[in-house]
Design a protein around this motif. Structure first.
Motif, short mmCIF file in Angstrom:
data_model
loop_
_atom_site.label_atom_id
_atom_site.label_comp_id
_atom_site.label_asym_id
_atom_site.label_seq_id
_atom_site.Cartn_x
_atom_site.Cartn_y
_atom_site.Cartn_z
N HIS A 96 -6.79 13.09 5.36
CA HIS A 96 -7.89 13.33 4.44
C HIS A 96 -8.15 14.83 4.23
CE1 HIS A 96 -9.68 9.22 5.86
NE2 HIS A 96 -8.56 9.09 5.21
N ALA A 97 -7.13 15.63 4.36
CA ALA A 97 -7.30 17.08 4.31
C ALA A 97 -7.93 17.57 3.01
CB ALA A 97 -5.95 17.77 4.52
N GLU A 98 -7.57 17.00 1.90
CA GLU A 98 -8.07 17.49 0.62
C GLU A 98 -9.00 16.48 -0.05
OE1 GLU A 98 -5.12 19.28 -1.86
OE2 GLU A 98 -3.96 19.94 -0.13
N VAL A 99 -9.86 15.88 0.76
CA VAL A 99 -10.77 14.85 0.27
C VAL A 99 -12.20 15.40 0.30
CG1 VAL A 99 -11.70 12.56 0.79
CG2 VAL A 99 -9.26 13.01 1.06
N LEU A 101 -16.32 15.38 0.62
CA LEU A 101 -17.12 14.77 1.68
C LEU A 101 -17.63 13.39 1.30
CD1 LEU A 101 -19.20 17.81 2.99
CD2 LEU A 101 -17.30 16.63 4.10
N ASP A 102 -18.04 13.20 0.04
CA ASP A 102 -18.52 11.88 -0.36
C ASP A 102 -17.39 10.86 -0.35
OD1 ASP A 102 -17.43 13.19 -2.61
OD2 ASP A 102 -18.55 11.91 -3.99
N GLU A 103 -16.19 11.29 -0.69
CA GLU A 103 -15.04 10.38 -0.66
C GLU A 103 -14.62 10.09 0.78
OE1 GLU A 103 -10.54 10.63 -2.11
OE2 GLU A 103 -11.96 10.84 -3.77
N GLU A 104 -14.84 11.04 1.67
CA GLU A 104 -14.51 10.86 3.09
C GLU A 104 -15.25 9.65 3.66
OE1 GLU A 104 -12.73 11.58 6.78
OE2 GLU A 104 -12.34 12.68 4.92
N VAL A 105 -16.52 9.52 3.33
CA VAL A 105 -17.32 8.39 3.81
C VAL A 105 -16.75 7.07 3.27
CG1 VAL A 105 -19.61 7.32 3.70
CG2 VAL A 105 -19.40 9.78 4.06
N GLN A 106 -16.36 7.06 2.01
CA GLN A 106 -15.79 5.84 1.43
C GLN A 106 -14.46 5.50 2.08
OE1 GLN A 106 -15.90 7.13 -2.62
NE2 GLN A 106 -17.98 6.39 -2.94
N ARG A 107 -13.66 6.51 2.36
CA ARG A 107 -12.37 6.26 3.02
C ARG A 107 -12.56 5.72 4.43
NH1 ARG A 107 -7.35 9.76 1.28
NH2 ARG A 107 -7.74 9.91 -0.94
N GLU A 108 -13.57 6.21 5.12
CA GLU A 108 -13.87 5.66 6.44
C GLU A 108 -14.30 4.20 6.31
OE1 GLU A 108 -16.76 8.37 8.06
OE2 GLU A 108 -15.26 9.95 8.35
N GLY A 109 -15.05 3.89 5.27
CA GLY A 109 -15.44 2.51 5.01
C GLY A 109 -14.23 1.63 4.71
N ILE A 110 -13.29 2.18 3.93
CA ILE A 110 -12.05 1.45 3.62
C ILE A 110 -11.29 1.14 4.91
CG2 ILE A 110 -9.75 1.68 2.58
CD1 ILE A 110 -11.18 3.25 0.27
N ALA A 111 -11.14 2.15 5.77
CA ALA A 111 -10.41 1.96 7.03
C ALA A 111 -11.10 0.91 7.90
CB ALA A 111 -10.31 3.29 7.78
N ALA A 112 -12.42 0.95 7.97
CA ALA A 112 -13.15 -0.02 8.79
C ALA A 112 -13.04 -1.43 8.20
CB ALA A 112 -14.62 0.39 8.90
N GLN A 113 -13.17 -1.54 6.88
CA GLN A 113 -13.09 -2.86 6.23
C GLN A 113 -11.68 -3.44 6.39
OE1 GLN A 113 -15.74 -4.55 4.70
NE2 GLN A 113 -14.30 -6.25 4.70
N LEU A 114 -10.67 -2.60 6.22
CA LEU A 114 -9.29 -3.07 6.39
C LEU A 114 -9.04 -3.52 7.83
CD1 LEU A 114 -6.97 -0.74 4.30
CD2 LEU A 114 -7.05 -3.23 4.24
N ALA A 115 -9.51 -2.74 8.79
CA ALA A 115 -9.31 -3.10 10.20
C ALA A 115 -9.95 -4.45 10.50
CB ALA A 115 -9.89 -2.02 11.11
N ALA A 116 -11.14 -4.68 9.97
CA ALA A 116 -11.82 -5.96 10.19
C ALA A 116 -11.05 -7.10 9.56
CB ALA A 116 -13.25 -5.89 9.64
N MET A 117 -10.55 -6.88 8.35
CA MET A 117 -9.80 -7.94 7.67
C MET A 117 -8.48 -8.23 8.36
SD MET A 117 -10.50 -7.08 3.66
CE MET A 117 -9.51 -8.46 3.08
N LEU A 118 -7.77 -7.16 8.76
CA LEU A 118 -6.45 -7.34 9.37
C LEU A 118 -6.54 -7.93 10.77
CD1 LEU A 118 -4.74 -4.09 8.06
CD2 LEU A 118 -4.35 -6.45 7.29
N ALA A 119 -7.74 -7.96 11.34
CA ALA A 119 -7.93 -8.60 12.64
C ALA A 119 -8.08 -10.11 12.51
CB ALA A 119 -9.17 -8.01 13.33
N LYS A 120 -8.25 -10.59 11.29
CA LYS A 120 -8.41 -12.03 11.05
C LYS A 120 -7.05 -12.71 10.99
CE LYS A 120 -12.74 -11.53 8.60
NZ LYS A 120 -13.57 -11.93 7.48
N PRO A 121 -7.02 -13.99 11.35
CA PRO A 121 -5.74 -14.71 11.27
C PRO A 121 -5.23 -14.78 9.83
CG PRO A 121 -7.41 -15.98 12.48
CD PRO A 121 -8.10 -14.80 11.88
N ASN A 122 -3.93 -14.68 9.68
CA ASN A 122 -3.25 -14.82 8.40
C ASN A 122 -3.63 -13.78 7.35
OD1 ASN A 122 -1.94 -17.18 9.38
ND2 ASN A 122 -3.76 -18.36 8.88
#
Length: 170
Positions: A96-99, A101-122
């Protein structure tokens, strides 16, 4: 001008309150999808993700997660693959070097949402090597559990042949 008796508003209130109290409140329960899911036991979806907006991607990831839960709630086993292509690959990296600050928060949200989804079966995710190359994204910086594949167009062909519904997210 005639004065209203003091007891009249109290009488009106007494007459109206029982009706107001017994009025049905709108249901907060989500409707079902009975007709469309009749005879369906597996919900196979290949999400074709191609967008550059972190705000929109975060919103759509939440909707995809809600779709997973809606299928489960209605007795259908979800089987989802998220295929990232085009500029979307820039949104699923740890770099995220050239991101801004407001986009940084959204990217952190994306990473968290993806991690939660990818932890689900299938549920699994792929990132297109053509897209990572064209968008100068180092595959080593892809978020955990995202598989780097040759070409998500090829993936989409394969998933469609296996009976997955393709849903474009653009």
């Amino acid at each position: 001008m005639q004065n209203t008796p003091l007891w009249l508003p109290a009488l009106l209130l007494a007459l109206l309150l029982p009706g107001l109290a017994s009025a049905e409140k709108p249901s907060t329960e989500k409707p079902s999808d009975t007709q469309s899911l009749a005879g369906v036991s597996a919900g196979k979806i290949a999400w074709d993700i191609n967008m550059a907006s972190p705000k929109k991607l975060l919103l759509y990831l939440k909707v995809m997660d809600e779709t997973y839960e809606d299928l489960k709630r209605q007795g259908v086993e979800p089987d989802m693959v998220l295929t990232f292509r085009g500029p979307s690959v820039r949104l699923i990296t740890t770099e995220h070097a050239e991101v801004s600050l407001d986009e940084e928060v959204q990217r952190e949200g994306i990473a968290a949402q993806l991690a939660a989804m990818l932890a689900k079966p299938n549920v699994r995710a792929e990132a297109c090597s053509v897209a990572t190359r064209l968008n100068n994204v180092d595959p080593e910086t892809l978020l955990p559990s995202i598989e780097h594949v040759g070409n998500t167009f090829v993936s989409q062909i394969g998933y469609q042949a296996q009976g997955y519904a393709t849903i474009p997210i653009m």
